[in-house]
Design a protein around this motif. Structure first.
Motif, mmCIF file in Angstrom:
data_model
loop_
_atom_site.group_PDB
_atom_site.id
_atom_site.type_symbol
_atom_site.label_atom_id
_atom_site.label_comp_id
_atom_site.label_asym_id
_atom_site.label_seq_id
_atom_site.Cartn_x
_atom_site.Cartn_y
_atom_site.Cartn_z
ATOM 1 N N LEU A 427 -29.130 -14.427 15.072
ATOM 2 C CA LEU A 427 -29.537 -15.746 14.589
ATOM 3 C C LEU A 427 -31.026 -15.930 14.841
ATOM 4 C CD1 LEU A 427 -29.020 -18.812 13.782
ATOM 5 C CD2 LEU A 427 -28.624 -19.179 16.241
ATOM 6 N N ASP A 461 -31.777 -20.224 10.679
ATOM 7 C CA ASP A 461 -31.577 -21.667 10.809
ATOM 8 C C ASP A 461 -32.894 -22.380 10.517
ATOM 9 O OD1 ASP A 461 -30.853 -24.255 11.550
ATOM 10 O OD2 ASP A 461 -31.201 -23.864 13.684
ATOM 11 N N ILE A 486 -22.629 -19.924 14.063
ATOM 12 C CA ILE A 486 -23.487 -19.226 15.029
ATOM 13 C C ILE A 486 -22.726 -18.703 16.238
ATOM 14 C CG2 ILE A 486 -25.426 -20.648 14.326
ATOM 15 C CD1 ILE A 486 -25.208 -22.042 17.083
#
Length: 500
Positions: A427, A461, A486
């Motif tokens: 992420l 993100d 996530i």
């Protein structure tokens, strides 16, 4: 913790003398008392063991509820410092099971291996002439301008121990000679389980023999050991003041938590801002649980690496305006905007720009400079920036810890664009971007996204949808969908290095 006990309780205000700062005449306190709470006749309770047991249990639960909110017991009274101009007194506690002694603490433990620790629960043995004399000597040594008589010492001992049903003492003796005494409280939670051990007071004899032993450190180590042996979750150390020399010892017992703006925050002191305790993650309160804001989870004064690490893993990030004097606001937005690199749309104008090979790109070459450029970037409609000195220092530390990264765009050896963000497993959380030459940052972002995908990156993100990010045709989702997304990504390492 038991809110019902708190709701039915009475609170007042009281001014008292400040014992920490000579320049402050009085300190302001919110107060409450056990006696306000009791609705039964004391004579009847003493005559009926069942009533006494029930009321003592409720008393201990109330104590726990007040501890959770930062109150300190003083006899049958509880107080919480609320000085409008000061606000330096901060409750401090630690989770006993997490504690691991340092090298110097282990040395103190070995040095006192011959000390006998005696648990005293018989209230008739709480106040003895031996203890009265030791307390008076100890107090007068540390407070030469306020002499305590033996009668006052006896009264103080009674107030510490005899006014609460679950108080007890630890005596520290060598060859039968008393070296020190800990005054301690036990509390229970609303389910009746033992909740906390509260360190009330510690005093010791002033002989050179005792002083060489660091008996104060040893007493704390034995109290933490008692918590672990008896399954007690929290060990409360009273109040902490950052610039008070007498209280510095309290942050030597890690990992500790401080009560900041009605929320317990781990490792919040500046001295620990670089530490991350991977074994003991911090769980952020759900949005809106502490403050009446649907997206706000927590308010703190500092931004530690430990909080940042756990925040991004839980969909939380700090977003506040230091220029306006705001504290650190930890946010969890209801709506999120993400980009999946494998399906990201690259506008034609950016593809044309990339064919020119006008810029060169690097990663983590000048993180702090990128952040400084981001905070200086003009943004229409904004009269201040969220990237203040506190954010700059915090994210620089997080970069040094290996979690915050910068992407730089260069032309003729000059930094002309870039952005920074947080990498957690697969992420990447984008934070901010700046552009000095048109197209530099857009191309930097696309090249990074492609390299991120190739290295095994799953999702980028963007926090919220903006015109700048909308061009890549990402996906809008709810907070719940984002957290589910996530959950796996943060624990899935990249397959390889990101090569721009």
């Amino acid at each position: 913790m038991n809110d019902e006990l708190i709701k039915e309780h009475q609170f007042g205000r009281m001014d008292s003398y400040c014992g920490y700062f000579k320049e402050i005449d009085t300190c302001e306190n919110i107060i409450t008392r056990f006696s306000w709470y009791k609705s039964y006749s004391p004579d009847k309770a003493e005559a009926d063991p069942q009533i006494k047991k029930m009321e003592e249990s409720r008393e201990q639960k109330l104590y726990s509820a007040l501890l959770e909110r930062g109150f300190i017991r003083d006899g049958r009274r509880f107080y919480q410092p609320q000085c409008g101009e000061c606000q330096k007194c901060t409750p401090i506690r630690m989770k006993a099971a997490w504690f691991k002694p340092s090298k110097s603490q282990r040395t103190v433990y070995r040095k006192n291996s011959d000390v006998e620790v005696i648990i005293v629960t018989d209230k008739e043995k709480f106040v003895t002439q031996e203890k009265v004399r030791m307390l008076a000597d100890y107090y007068n040594h540390h407070n030469p301008d306020d002499v305590m008589s033996d009668e006052e010492a006896e009264s103080a001992l009674k107030s510490l121990s005899l006014s609460y049903s679950a108080a007890f003492q630890m005596e520290f003796r060598v060859n039968g000679k008393l070296m020190g005494v800990s005054e301690l409280d036990i509390t229970k939670d609303d389910k009746g389980n033992v909740y906390a051990l509260v360190s009330k007071y510690f005093f010791y004899n002033l002989s050179e023999y005792t002083l060489k032993r660091s008996i104060g450190v040893f007493s704390v180590l034995k109290e933490i050991e008692y918590c672990k042996a008896n399954g007690i979750k929290y060990y409360y150390l009273g109040l902490f003041i950052d610039d008070c020399r007498k209280m510095n010892y309290k942050i030597n017992y890690k990992p500790y938590e401080l009560l900041v703006r009605n929320a317990w925050v781990p490792l919040a002191a500046k001295a620990d801002s670089t530490l991350i305790d991977f074994e003991h993650p911090y769980t952020f309160p759900p949005p809106g649980s502490n403050i009446y804001d649907e997206e706000l989870c927590l308010i703190t004064e500092e931004i530690s690496n430990h909080l940042l690490y756990n925040a991004y893993r839980q969909g939380v990030f700090p977003w506040f305006c230091e220029d306006r004097g705001e504290p650190v606001l930890w946010q969890s937005p209801e709506d999120r905007y993400v980009i999946f690199p494998e399906s990201m749309h690259v506008p034609k104008s950016i593809r044309k720009q990339m064919h020119k090979n006008e810029f060169t790109f690097t990663m983590d070459k000048c993180f702090r400079t990128v952040m400084e450029n981001c905070r200086q970037q003009y943004r229409p409609g904004q009269d201040a920036t969220w990237i203040g000195d506190k954010m700059l220092e915090a994210y620089t530390r997080f970069h040094e810890a290996g979690f915050a990264h910068s992407i730089e765009a260069w032309k003729d050896g000059e930094l002309v664009g870039g952005f920074y963000g947080i990498l957690m497993g697969s992420l990447f959380c984008g934070e901010s971007m700046f552009t000095d030459i048109s197209g530099s940052s857009k191309e930097a972002f696309v090249r990074f996204a492609k390299a991120f995908e190739k290295a095994g990156g799953i999702v980028i993100d963007c926090q919220m949808k903006t015109d700048n990010m909308a061009r890549y045709q990402g996906t809008e989702m709810s907070r719940e969908e984002y957290l589910e997304l996530i959950k796996k990504a943060v624990d899935t390492p990249l397959r390889g290095k990101i090569q721009l």
